[in-house]
Design an enzyme around this catalytic site. Sequence first.
Site, PDB file in Angstrom:
ATOM      1  CE  LYS A   1      -3.543  -2.785   0.896  1.00  8.70           C
ATOM      2  NZ  LYS A   1      -4.774  -3.041   0.194  1.00  8.70           N
TER       3      LYS A   1
HETATM    4  C1  LIG Z   1      -5.762  -3.960   1.072  1.00  8.73           C
HETATM    5  C2  LIG Z   1      -7.170  -3.547   1.205  1.00  8.73           C
HETATM    6  C3  LIG Z   1      -7.939  -3.891   2.332  1.00  8.73           C
HETATM    7  C4  LIG Z   1      -7.479  -4.859   3.393  1.00  8.73           C
HETATM    8  O1  LIG Z   1      -6.302  -4.562   4.015  1.00  8.73           O
HETATM    9  P1  LIG Z   1      -5.463  -5.750   4.722  1.00  8.73           P
HETATM   10  O2  LIG Z   1      -4.454  -4.979   5.515  1.00  8.73           O
HETATM   11  O3  LIG Z   1      -4.853  -6.564   3.635  1.00  8.73           O
HETATM   12  O4  LIG Z   1      -6.372  -6.508   5.578  1.00  8.73           O
HETATM   13  C5  LIG Z   1      -9.227  -3.392   2.423  1.00  8.73           C
HETATM   14  N1  LIG Z   1      -9.750  -2.618   1.460  1.00  8.73           N
HETATM   15  C6  LIG Z   1      -9.055  -2.278   0.352  1.00  8.73           C
HETATM   16  C7  LIG Z   1      -9.700  -1.409  -0.667  1.00  8.73           C
HETATM   17  C8  LIG Z   1      -7.749  -2.742   0.170  1.00  8.73           C
HETATM   18  O5  LIG Z   1      -7.073  -2.419  -0.934  1.00  8.73           O
END
Ligand SMILES: *Cc1c(COP(=O)(O)O)cnc(C)c1O
Length: 389
Positions: free
Chosen positions: A193
């Site tokens: 991210k």
């Molecule tokens: C990555 C993501 C999540 C979940 O995050 P995790 O840390 O992997 O649990 C939720 N919503 C969106 C839009 C994402 O891209």
Amino acid sequence: MPIPFIDLQAQRQRLGQSLEDAILKVVRSGAYIMGPEIAEFEAALAAFGEAPFALSCGSGTEALVLPLMAWEIGPGDAVFCPSFTFAATAEVMPLVGASPVFVDIDPVTYNLDPESLDAAIEAVKAKGELTPRAVIAVDLFGQPADYPAIAAVAKKHGLKLIADSAQGFGCTLNGQHPIHWADVATTSFFPAKPLGCYGDGGAVLVKDERLRDLIVSLRVHGQAVKSDIEGKTFEHDPKYLNVRVGINGRMDTIQAAVLLQKLSIFADEIAARNRVAARYAAGLSDLVTVPKVIEGGVSVWAQYTIETQDRDGLAAALREQGVPTAVYYPIPIHRQGVYSGYPVAPGGLPVTEVKAGKVISLPMHAYLTEDDQDQVIAAIRAFVKKNAA
Ligand SMILES: *Cc1c(COP(=O)(O)O)cnc(C)c1O
């Protein structure tokens, strides 16, 4: 050398020794759970995201489930969200026993379409089987959803609004962060991210003090918090008084230490990502559909996603030149077997269906060099010209 899709090593080298020192400090301190870096990071994150409170947790998925638990959303309740998103956005509804209701997206921004949202809420109300409770908007690929319009729809129907900013933490619309319009904004620190840690992590940003207390309690097994024990006396340590059913939703101290370091360069990285995006647009917009950010919006560019007719052909041609690509997302959530039984907005999700067959994402990170980016642009131009000829 192949071009990386996301280059986490370049960032690590930039942060250098201070990052490794911060990790080692936690290792040596022994405060692996809820060490001092946790509160320090939460304060820094709240300041960056312009939220009254920020609470760290174990993942972006937990960040979404915690407010649903706090609001006691469960069986018989409906929560509205896009289908063109990562599964976690919709997964948290069945996790608490509630039903997701899938809404279509805007064809330009890929984010929640306020009209489809309003129609979906009206349809659920008319049917009378589920009680509308909340909306989860997603800042897909890093850009803010249309919060003024979405918040107006949520308010009209008396629904809570969550901004799933897992891909968009740091994005703004008219200079405001999503929490300005939403009751809660959530994010993920999954390494890929825009703001990632070295493992799993997440955070919930909230405005309301009572909600903050509930989430503090829920993330540690429903432990009693100050507002639960004020004015009462106990025979035993109230630390082991569990007043609600919660989860283990804590973030590790080491991840907070990593994130404190990364947050210090995040604004600079957002600026760098925007420079990369502008160069892609300049090099490609005459040949392919390049992304467009909502008016007044600043994206953090989790992905740089273009549209082409021959996605598979383009991916194969780029792969041959050492250029990686990825498809987010080939199967909308409402088309996945386990989610196919949940309601969708009236008239279905035609925009979602079309976009899922066309989108393809290019290498995007703050450390993409101009030389590497020129190689990506040249490879795309060569493919499109050859195939149009
Ligand atoms: C990555 C993501 C999540 C979940 O995050 P995790 O840390 O992997 O649990 C939720 N919503 C969106 C839009 C994402 O891209």
